[in-house]
Scaffold this motif. Sequence first.
Motif, PDB file in Angstrom:
ATOM      1  N   THR A   5       0.861  -1.165   0.000  1.00 51.56           N
ATOM      2  CA  THR A   5       0.000   0.000   0.000  1.00 51.56           C
ATOM      3  C   THR A   5       0.896   1.211   0.000  1.00 51.56           C
ATOM      4  OG1 THR A   5      -1.528  -1.194   1.360  1.00 51.56           O
ATOM      5  CG2 THR A   5      -1.863   1.150   1.185  1.00 51.56           C
ATOM      6  N   PHE A   6       0.763   2.047  -0.982  1.00 51.61           N
ATOM      7  CA  PHE A   6       1.651   3.194  -1.074  1.00 51.61           C
ATOM      8  C   PHE A   6       1.015   4.419  -0.461  1.00 51.61           C
ATOM      9  CE2 PHE A   6       4.935   1.519  -3.613  1.00 51.61           C
ATOM     10  CZ  PHE A   6       4.362   0.591  -4.438  1.00 51.61           C
ATOM     11  N   CYS A  32      -7.983  11.758  -4.586  1.00 54.22           N
ATOM     12  CA  CYS A  32      -9.223  11.505  -5.318  1.00 54.22           C
ATOM     13  C   CYS A  32      -9.012  10.552  -6.484  1.00 54.22           C
ATOM     14  CB  CYS A  32      -9.808  12.828  -5.814  1.00 54.22           C
ATOM     15  SG  CYS A  32     -10.445  13.871  -4.486  1.00 54.22           S
ATOM     16  N   LEU A  33      -7.876  10.742  -7.202  1.00 58.87           N
ATOM     17  CA  LEU A  33      -7.580   9.831  -8.296  1.00 58.87           C
ATOM     18  C   LEU A  33      -7.449   8.407  -7.801  1.00 58.87           C
ATOM     19  CD1 LEU A  33      -5.017  11.843 -10.456  1.00 58.87           C
ATOM     20  CD2 LEU A  33      -7.327  11.165 -11.114  1.00 58.87           C
ATOM     21  N   ALA A  34      -6.699   8.274  -6.687  1.00 56.71           N
ATOM     22  CA  ALA A  34      -6.508   6.935  -6.139  1.00 56.71           C
ATOM     23  C   ALA A  34      -7.827   6.352  -5.667  1.00 56.71           C
ATOM     24  CB  ALA A  34      -5.501   6.967  -4.999  1.00 56.71           C
ATOM     25  N   ILE A 651      -5.840   6.998   4.909  1.00 56.76           N
ATOM     26  CA  ILE A 651      -6.626   6.282   3.902  1.00 56.76           C
ATOM     27  C   ILE A 651      -5.664   5.671   2.894  1.00 56.76           C
ATOM     28  CG2 ILE A 651      -8.432   6.446   2.140  1.00 56.76           C
ATOM     29  CD1 ILE A 651      -9.391   8.990   3.566  1.00 56.76           C
ATOM     30  N   VAL A 652      -5.795   4.367   2.671  1.00 57.23           N
ATOM     31  CA  VAL A 652      -4.932   3.654   1.738  1.00 57.23           C
ATOM     32  C   VAL A 652      -5.815   2.925   0.745  1.00 57.23           C
ATOM     33  CG1 VAL A 652      -3.180   1.866   1.497  1.00 57.23           C
ATOM     34  CG2 VAL A 652      -3.134   3.385   3.476  1.00 57.23           C
ATOM     35  N   THR A 653      -5.514   3.089  -0.541  1.00 56.28           N
ATOM     36  CA  THR A 653      -6.343   2.463  -1.575  1.00 56.28           C
ATOM     37  C   THR A 653      -5.459   1.805  -2.625  1.00 56.28           C
ATOM     38  OG1 THR A 653      -6.413   4.575  -2.755  1.00 56.28           O
ATOM     39  CG2 THR A 653      -8.268   4.065  -1.312  1.00 56.28           C
ATOM     40  N   GLU A 654      -6.002   0.787  -3.270  1.00 59.47           N
ATOM     41  CA  GLU A 654      -5.247   0.036  -4.278  1.00 59.47           C
ATOM     42  C   GLU A 654      -6.220  -0.584  -5.273  1.00 59.47           C
ATOM     43  OE1 GLU A 654      -2.989  -4.149  -4.045  1.00 59.47           O
ATOM     44  OE2 GLU A 654      -2.076  -2.572  -2.829  1.00 59.47           O
ATOM     45  N   SER A 668      -2.480   6.948  -1.101  1.00 60.46           N
ATOM     46  CA  SER A 668      -2.784   7.125   0.307  1.00 60.46           C
ATOM     47  C   SER A 668      -2.904   8.602   0.631  1.00 60.46           C
ATOM     48  CB  SER A 668      -1.704   6.493   1.181  1.00 60.46           C
ATOM     49  OG  SER A 668      -0.489   7.189   1.017  1.00 60.46           O
ATOM     50  N   LEU A 669      -3.613   8.864   1.699  1.00 62.56           N
ATOM     51  CA  LEU A 669      -3.788  10.226   2.187  1.00 62.56           C
ATOM     52  C   LEU A 669      -3.796  10.169   3.712  1.00 62.56           C
ATOM     53  CD1 LEU A 669      -4.432  13.228   1.451  1.00 62.56           C
ATOM     54  CD2 LEU A 669      -6.844  12.619   1.699  1.00 62.56           C
ATOM     55  N   THR A 670      -2.967  10.998   4.342  1.00 60.66           N
ATOM     56  CA  THR A 670      -2.861  11.031   5.806  1.00 60.66           C
ATOM     57  C   THR A 670      -3.025  12.457   6.292  1.00 60.66           C
ATOM     58  OG1 THR A 670      -1.294   9.176   5.753  1.00 60.66           O
ATOM     59  CG2 THR A 670      -1.429  10.440   7.794  1.00 60.66           C
ATOM     60  N   PHE A 671      -3.863  12.628   7.301  1.00 61.97           N
ATOM     61  CA  PHE A 671      -3.990  13.917   7.979  1.00 61.97           C
ATOM     62  C   PHE A 671      -3.721  13.719   9.461  1.00 61.97           C
ATOM     63  CE2 PHE A 671      -6.545  16.792  10.617  1.00 61.97           C
ATOM     64  CZ  PHE A 671      -5.943  18.001  10.262  1.00 61.97           C
TER      65      PHE A 671
END
Length: 796
Positions: A5-6, A32-34, A651-654, A668-671
């Motif tokens: 997971t990147f 959003c793209l991911a 949030i991690v997506t693949e 991925s997105l981290t806050f």
Amino acid sequence: MKKITFTHTTKQGHPRRMSTSLRPIASAVLACLAGGTMAQGLDSAEAADTHTVIVTGAGQTSSVMNSPATIETVTAKELSDTTNVMNVEDALKYFPSILVRKRYNGDTNEPVTSRTTGVNASARTLIFADGVLLSTLVNNNNGNGSPQWFMVSPEEIDSIDVMYGPFSAAYAGNSYGAVVQINTRMPKQFEATAKLNLSTQSFDLYNTSKSFKSGELNATIGNRQGAFSWFLSANHQDSFSQPITFGTVTQSTKAATAALPVINGATSDYNRTGGALQVISAGNLNHTVQDTAKVKLAYDFSPQTHLSYALGFWQNSANSQASTYLNSANGAPYYGAASGNVNIGGYSYSASTIAGQFSSNNTQQEHWMQSLELDSKNNGAWDWNAVVSNVRYATDLTRSSTGLYPTVMTSGAGRIADASGTGWTTVDARATYRPDGNQTSHVITFGIHGDQFKLVSPTYNTTDWLNGDKGTLYTNSLGKTQTSAIWLQDEWRINPSLLATVGGRYEQWKALDGYNYAIASSGTGFPVNQPTVTHHGFSPKATLAWKANDLWQISSSVGRALRFPTVGELYQNVQTGTTYTQANPYLKPEDVTSAEFAFERKTRESRVRVSLFGELVSDALISQTSTITGYATPVSFTQNIDKTRQRGIEIVTEKDNAFIQGLQLTGSLTFVDAVILANSSYVPTIAGATSVGKHTPYVPDWRATLVATYRPDAKWAYTLAGRYSGRQFATVDNTDTNPGTYQGFQSFFVADARVNYHYNRQWTIAAGIDNLNNEKYYLFHPFPQRTAYAEVKYTY
């Protein structure tokens, strides 16, 4: 095969590049793209078969020991396809919320950040290679506390696992940031590889415009002959860095007289708090030559019982110099002088202050690593494992100049810092008990741990910094820490879909043999033998994981961690102007309470994970400005800050085969909302400043990544990746309001590209570019600009 997971823990940008207003947009676009593409296929009724991320319970495939926590993994094959890897730490480039502060190829000061920890907190992450501790827990900084990455060559990697949070009782409280496990391979038959890796960086900042090159040659050979297997690896690297520091002088307000000599070449700028300054030189232009050699031996007493031994050696020969931007009226380079004043831009500056910005140093290091492991996996009632490891600095000398440039480049006075003798030893033994074999509802794991860390760091005066002997002692900080621990963890299968993991770790810690020596401004030396200090504590852990159906898993974890002070934090000498005040051996351990609530949905070709996490830290060990009794001016040193709070979402997506066959998208997105809640020892650095309510230092607010890899066939892999990191601060009161300068910490967006071609079974060719968009940014130091890579590998 497990999928990675990147995500990105990124660095920060330069105000002359991408507009500040575009950076949050870039972050949102990445996410959003991911997220959009990875949402495709989530309605599939097929259970995920390869995407192991949240690993719980017995039978886990990850090498991270006894972990009920969130784990991300990358394999050697995935790294070959997607990532420009010159050094082993490059392999972490696209992990969620992870950043290695790598300033150049061959850098030896490379700490790891995690969701809630920053680049100055190396002791808040544990890094292992086949069970050998690479984390340098003799300090907690981005210098002599940085990990021993160089003990592993990239061609050894089989896979890398990263575990988030202190939720496994098997690991010490230093795991509250993350645990990184580098798994290397052993051959199953005869094999040999040779790889050549080249890079060139185009760097242009202030008055430095130049290309800086690196080259690396790696070879491995190994075989398995019956019960015996062996593996040899050797790595040679020769690299040149961009300027790592810049020489600056505060903008003068005193007008120059007509009689002062005119000096040209300085550049006007501002420091990180907005004060005007002049940039006069480039510093720490490093040339490093490094060699790593390792032998690994293994013997199988039976199909279930294995003995392995590893011996590693690393040497580094490095030199660092400065380059002036200044020149006199006749065009000659100017480096300052012992006395007098000069005219820069119509203002008067001290020539000796200018001279103080120029220095050189040479480093010679030889480090050894070894480990012995006995492992038994019977797939029955009992499994057990024991490992002993040691890292020792046989030689670690840094010679630095203190005289005037350019004369000092060939001779002159200086100092010799000698860290030889520094090192650590760890001992771990564990057992796993299944009351009813593999059919049990309980898997009980327990173990013992012991370690000792030793810091040796005297600095001597010398009349010849290049070749002279050690003279009088200038400063010294010595000491040891010891920890012994016992832990137990029970995985309880309540029903087929519900798994509880409950455990705890009890630790006893001691700091001993502490010694400090420093010379006061009067020239008098003061030796101090520090007292022995002990602490102990219990750290409970608990996780509940619910497999709702074939697609969904939900887990909740909570754990306490005690992060005991390192030798360097306890016994550092604190400088107050020209005086050194002795260290504080009574620092309290960091007391951390962490929690995570994670949702994960997996199909055969897609995955989404959402993790909500939080952390409360009491007595956080952070460097801040405060007063010392008997000295009027506040100074900076490590102190216990009463309480910090970090909380956020990751949030991690693949998605495999996104839009077209062969296209894999990961993102991925981290806050993180990181805040100082209480700080009773704070002293304002400027009128009206406060630290309470301010952002915890070195923790970025936003991070994001997106990696697109297209594999049209088995031979080709094309990758385009993006990394984003938001704003962070370096001070507890957040007064560093101008991040786009040397010593500032910026937001940044960086794009990378790679093409990998498997010509046949023997030959692989790759080329790539890191920082494709040539973002110019600072994380205290100026980070690499556009860098091109080329590599060729032969496998027998």
